[in-house]
Design a protein around this motif. Sequence first.
Motif, PDB file in Angstrom:
ATOM      1  N   THR A   1      -5.198  -1.751  -0.026  1.00 51.39           N
ATOM      2  CA  THR A   1      -5.114  -0.689   0.986  1.00 51.39           C
ATOM      3  C   THR A   1      -5.831  -1.082   2.281  1.00 51.39           C
TER       4      THR A   1
ATOM      5  N   GLU B   1      -4.011  -4.091   4.111  1.00 54.12           N
ATOM      6  CA  GLU B   1      -2.732  -3.756   4.735  1.00 54.12           C
ATOM      7  C   GLU B   1      -2.880  -2.717   5.846  1.00 54.12           C
ATOM      8  N   ASP B   2      -3.806  -1.760   5.664  1.00 55.35           N
ATOM      9  CA  ASP B   2      -3.899  -0.651   6.609  1.00 55.35           C
ATOM     10  C   ASP B   2      -4.877  -0.889   7.754  1.00 55.35           C
TER      11      ASP B   2
ATOM     12  N   GLN C   1       3.509   5.938   7.018  1.00 55.71           N
ATOM     13  CA  GLN C   1       3.845   5.422   8.345  1.00 55.71           C
ATOM     14  C   GLN C   1       5.354   5.389   8.540  1.00 55.71           C
TER      15      GLN C   1
ATOM     16  N   TYR D   1       0.250   3.952   1.191  1.00 52.07           N
ATOM     17  CA  TYR D   1       0.087   4.661   2.454  1.00 52.07           C
ATOM     18  C   TYR D   1       1.018   4.121   3.542  1.00 52.07           C
ATOM     19  N   GLU D   2       1.607   2.957   3.296  1.00 52.95           N
ATOM     20  CA  GLU D   2       2.653   2.474   4.203  1.00 52.95           C
ATOM     21  C   GLU D   2       3.819   3.456   4.242  1.00 52.95           C
TER      22      GLU D   2
ATOM     23  N   SER E   1       0.851  -1.190   0.000  1.00 48.78           N
ATOM     24  CA  SER E   1       0.000   0.000   0.000  1.00 48.78           C
ATOM     25  C   SER E   1       0.889   1.243   0.000  1.00 48.78           C
TER      26      SER E   1
ATOM     27  N   SER F   1      -5.436   6.872   4.212  1.00 48.62           N
ATOM     28  CA  SER F   1      -6.113   5.678   3.714  1.00 48.62           C
ATOM     29  C   SER F   1      -7.627   5.821   3.805  1.00 48.62           C
TER      30      SER F   1
ATOM     31  N   ARG G   1      -0.909   7.667   8.142  1.00 43.70           N
ATOM     32  CA  ARG G   1      -1.222   6.581   7.204  1.00 43.70           C
ATOM     33  C   ARG G   1      -2.708   6.258   7.241  1.00 43.70           C
ATOM     34  N   VAL G   2      -3.268   6.130   8.433  1.00 43.79           N
ATOM     35  CA  VAL G   2      -4.677   5.792   8.578  1.00 43.79           C
ATOM     36  C   VAL G   2      -5.555   6.906   8.012  1.00 43.79           C
TER      37      VAL G   2
END
Length: 587
Positions: free
Chosen positions: A371, A374-375, A128, A124-125, A122, A140, A136-137
Amino acid sequence: MDVNSTVFETVANKMLQFGWLDFTLFTLMLTLSILIGIYFGFWGKKEDTPKEYLHGGKKMSTAPVAVSLMSSLLSGIMMMGIPTEIYLYGTLYWVGLISIFPLGVITDFFYLPVFYELQLTSTYEYLQLRFSPKLRVMASVLSTIGLILYIPIVTYVPALAFSQVSGLNIHIISPVILIICVFYTMLGGIKAVVWTDFLQGLVMMVSMVTTVTLGVINVGGFGVIWERSQLGGRIKIFELNPSPFVRMNFWSSIIGHGVMFIALVSVSQSMVQKFMSLPTLRKARTSLYLFLFETAAVMSISCFTGLLIYSKYYECDPIKSKMISRPDQILPYYVMDIASSVPGLPGLFVAGIFSASLSTISSNLNSLGATLFEDFVRPCFKQKISDHRANVMIKCVVIVIGGICLAFVMVVDKLGAVLQLCLRMQGITYGAVIGIFSMGMFYPRANAKGALTGSICSLLVMGWLVIGSQKEIAEGRIKDVTLPTSVDGCGFNVTMPEQPPSISSLEEDDVFILYRLSMLYYALTGTVIVFVVGIIVSHFTEEPSPEQSKPVLFTPLVRKYILEKNRRKTAYNNHIPEMELLKKPWE
């Protein structure tokens, strides 16, 4: 009034001309898409792992990925919307294509190397690693909400076109199409997405080229198209008014398209995930440049189609003459008008529109699966999840998202003006997303507090701006003035609708100036807010930790600066040999 009603009914009957060959071509495209999903779901995969499902085992081919990237970017909304834009407002939108290649180079040198070296499932990792789990959260969640609102619209618009030319109920078409898309995406993963995108991209290009070729012959050649477009004021290029408060000019088209390119390609989960499926960075870069040429070509054809439509109806505007009820219907009407003597062309055309939409939907569904798993799903399990179980969970996520989008599709046609608001809402999030990724990669001093504060400020300001401007538009205080059209050559009397009371210049001046900001500058404005606020907050708070400052988290240019700075600092303090300092600090 009776004459107009008769004309409208005649035209409506004329448009319902889908024959057996049209249905056959359209059904064939859907059937092949399903078969591709079944093949890669049962026989075309080498192992049952998330890496295989989401990245194709990193053994995808360059050309199919390039076509898939282009198909995913150009949704059915763009295929139907771009010709309408050119028809109503001229070629300024076309000018924006100038920015594609420079932004492609920027993606190649600055964004793509970071994502490819990190090899993240992802995107968005990255936030983080560079900032914090909270960021990240947040990113996402924003992306997920945006896509869940966007996918039903992408499904609905081409379904509307199919309903017009086939007579089938749109509430039957939309669910069937979305269910098919969810099925092959869930079953075959990224391989099914890429290869169905490849098939659908070819169908899309063939349908567009065929339509344009037939249209040029029908009108009388390129010279006639150019002459009528010039006389009608459609050829607009060097509109150099620098004001950011006009709807569109030379500068806003180039800058706006460029910034949107970064949001849609450089940091987009669905796009980056496809680059990750290629075995080497070199092949990913090759795929990027092939994608740029394909996109420029297809969008140019789509823009040219707008001029083609105007040259066909320059004396009888289908909108004013009530042959169609709204501008978005002009492309399917045009195709049905010129294709009556060519069996199968309407089916090929509608298959092309659906191909563009299906590829966009499947890519977004696959990226959402990656996404959300993983998130949100994986962090809920303290123990390591087996590959097989992880794959099942990702497929379940795709099915759930598909079900949610299906529920939205069933009501999207009742949203009315909210439909346009949903499209404009992208301007709220794009700037924040571009800002936090770019600040993370380009500004080493940026920290989590700065990025989080900057992104929140960007979302709040852009949300206020979009809602405020939409309110002024709804009240008629802000209006987009279209270029003039004629109904003198329609051959029947046209009752012109009563013009609403005009807004005086004094009333227009009363509108808050930022509400008049061109929509093309929304993403740029949001990005600037993130950088300004983020840099200020980061400067007055603690520096990022060593883990958040690893050179691999920055673009190659910044990375070299950091490595050289660290080398000199270490050499000065500890007298470590030069060869030791050349080793990558993250290895």
